[in-house]
Design a protein around this motif. Structure first.
Motif, PDB file in Angstrom:
ATOM      1  N   LEU A  73      69.498  50.308  64.196  1.00  0.00           N
ATOM      2  CA  LEU A  73      69.542  51.432  65.132  1.00  0.00           C
ATOM      3  C   LEU A  73      68.328  52.312  64.880  1.00  0.00           C
ATOM      4  N   ILE A  74      67.637  52.683  65.950  1.00  0.00           N
ATOM      5  CA  ILE A  74      66.446  53.513  65.823  1.00  0.00           C
ATOM      6  C   ILE A  74      66.761  54.940  66.232  1.00  0.00           C
ATOM      7  N   ASN A  75      66.519  55.852  65.320  1.00  0.00           N
ATOM      8  CA  ASN A  75      66.544  57.290  65.570  1.00  0.00           C
ATOM      9  C   ASN A  75      67.723  57.760  66.434  1.00  0.00           C
ATOM     10  N   PRO A  76      68.965  57.544  65.969  1.00  0.00           N
ATOM     11  CA  PRO A  76      70.099  58.004  66.784  1.00  0.00           C
ATOM     12  C   PRO A  76      70.033  59.519  67.013  1.00  0.00           C
ATOM     13  N   ALA A  77      70.325  59.928  68.237  1.00  0.00           N
ATOM     14  CA  ALA A  77      70.381  61.354  68.558  1.00  0.00           C
ATOM     15  C   ALA A  77      71.552  61.980  67.795  1.00  0.00           C
ATOM     16  N   ASP A  78      71.685  63.273  67.908  1.00  0.00           N
ATOM     17  CA  ASP A  78      72.651  64.030  67.119  1.00  0.00           C
ATOM     18  C   ASP A  78      74.090  63.532  67.285  1.00  0.00           C
ATOM     19  N   HIS A  79      74.585  63.418  68.513  1.00  0.00           N
ATOM     20  CA  HIS A  79      75.977  63.017  68.709  1.00  0.00           C
ATOM     21  C   HIS A  79      76.252  61.597  68.213  1.00  0.00           C
ATOM     22  N   PRO A  80      75.429  60.601  68.563  1.00  0.00           N
ATOM     23  CA  PRO A  80      75.682  59.266  68.017  1.00  0.00           C
ATOM     24  C   PRO A  80      75.635  59.237  66.487  1.00  0.00           C
ATOM     25  N   ARG A  81      74.720  60.003  65.897  1.00  0.00           N
ATOM     26  CA  ARG A  81      74.621  60.042  64.429  1.00  0.00           C
ATOM     27  C   ARG A  81      75.923  60.594  63.826  1.00  0.00           C
ATOM     28  N   LYS A  82      76.458  61.654  64.443  1.00  0.00           N
ATOM     29  CA  LYS A  82      77.709  62.244  63.953  1.00  0.00           C
ATOM     30  C   LYS A  82      78.872  61.265  64.102  1.00  0.00           C
ATOM     31  N   MET A  83      78.912  60.549  65.235  1.00  0.00           N
ATOM     32  CA  MET A  83      79.991  59.583  65.451  1.00  0.00           C
ATOM     33  C   MET A  83      79.919  58.422  64.456  1.00  0.00           C
ATOM     34  N   LEU A  84      78.721  57.962  64.140  1.00  0.00           N
ATOM     35  CA  LEU A  84      78.578  56.898  63.151  1.00  0.00           C
ATOM     36  C   LEU A  84      79.048  57.375  61.782  1.00  0.00           C
ATOM     37  N   ALA A  85      78.754  58.624  61.437  1.00  0.00           N
ATOM     38  CA  ALA A  85      79.205  59.171  60.158  1.00  0.00           C
ATOM     39  C   ALA A  85      80.717  59.355  60.144  1.00  0.00           C
ATOM     40  N   LEU A  86      81.265  59.875  61.225  1.00  0.00           N
ATOM     41  CA  LEU A  86      82.702  60.131  61.328  1.00  0.00           C
ATOM     42  C   LEU A  86      83.513  58.841  61.201  1.00  0.00           C
ATOM     43  N   THR A  87      83.022  57.780  61.791  1.00  0.00           N
ATOM     44  CA  THR A  87      83.718  56.489  61.748  1.00  0.00           C
ATOM     45  C   THR A  87      83.348  55.663  60.522  1.00  0.00           C
ATOM     46  N   LYS A  88      82.510  56.211  59.676  1.00  0.00           N
ATOM     47  CA  LYS A  88      82.033  55.535  58.460  1.00  0.00           C
ATOM     48  C   LYS A  88      81.176  54.303  58.769  1.00  0.00           C
ATOM     49  N   LEU A  89      80.749  54.166  60.014  1.00  0.00           N
ATOM     50  CA  LEU A  89      79.901  53.031  60.379  1.00  0.00           C
ATOM     51  C   LEU A  89      78.452  53.243  59.963  1.00  0.00           C
ATOM     52  N   SER A  90      78.126  54.462  59.547  1.00  0.00           N
ATOM     53  CA  SER A  90      76.770  54.694  59.050  1.00  0.00           C
ATOM     54  C   SER A  90      76.524  53.886  57.776  1.00  0.00           C
ATOM     55  N   ASN A  91      77.612  53.426  57.124  1.00  0.00           N
ATOM     56  CA  ASN A  91      77.478  52.560  55.951  1.00  0.00           C
ATOM     57  C   ASN A  91      77.268  51.103  56.344  1.00  0.00           C
TER      58      ASN A  91
END
Length: 116
Positions: A78-96
Motif C-alpha cells: 500500500l502506498i501512502n494511505p490517506a488519514d482515514h484508510p490509515r486509521k482503519m488499517l490500524a483499528l482492524t490491526k491490518l497495519s501488521n
C-alpha cells in the motif's frame, strides 16, 4: 471511486481515488486485477493517498487483493494511505499484515527486499 492502473517492470500499480466502500467500482477493480494476473503479474502497489473514506467492504477488497498476490508468490504494498484508510488499517490491526510504502520508489524497494 476511480481507478487507474499501469504496469511497469512486472509490477501492477493501482491508483485509487474517492471512497473505497463497495458498489460496482470495487468489482470492476477486482476484475481489472484479475485481467492483469493472467499476464503473470505477481506484485502490486496500491496508491491509497486519494482515498477519502474506506469501510469494511473496502478493507475486504484490499485483503482479497493481498491474498490474490500472495497466493501467487508475490506481494502487495500500500502506498501512502490517506488519514482515514490509515486509521482503519490500524483499528482492524491490518497495519501488521500490509506493507506500507511512502511512494512508488519505496514500493519497488519493498518488492526487491521481499524477493531476496
Amino acid at each position: 471511486m476511480t481507478t487507474t492502473s499501469t504496469l511497469a517492470d512486472g509490477v501492477l500499480y493501482l491508483t485509487l481515488t474517492g471512497d473505497l466502500i463497495g458498489s460496482p467500482d470495487t468489482q470492476q477493480l477486482l476484475d481489472s486485477v484479475n485481467d492483469y494476473l493472467g499476464d503473470a503479474v505477481t506484485n502490486c502497489a496500491v496508491d491509497l493517498s486519494g482515498i477519502r473514506y474506506i469501510n469494511s467492504t473496502g478493507i475486504g477488497v484490499l485483503v482479497s487483493l493481498l491474498t490474490k498476490f500472495r497466493s501467487r508468490g508475490g506481494e502487495m504494498v500500500l502506498i501512502n494511505p490517506a488519514d482515514h484508510p490509515r486509521k482503519m488499517l490500524a483499528l482492524t490491526k491490518l497495519s501488521n499484515i500490509f506493507t506500507v510504502a511512502a511512494d512508488q520508489a519505496d514500493a519497488r524497494q519493498q518488492f526487491t527486499t521481499a524477493a531476496s
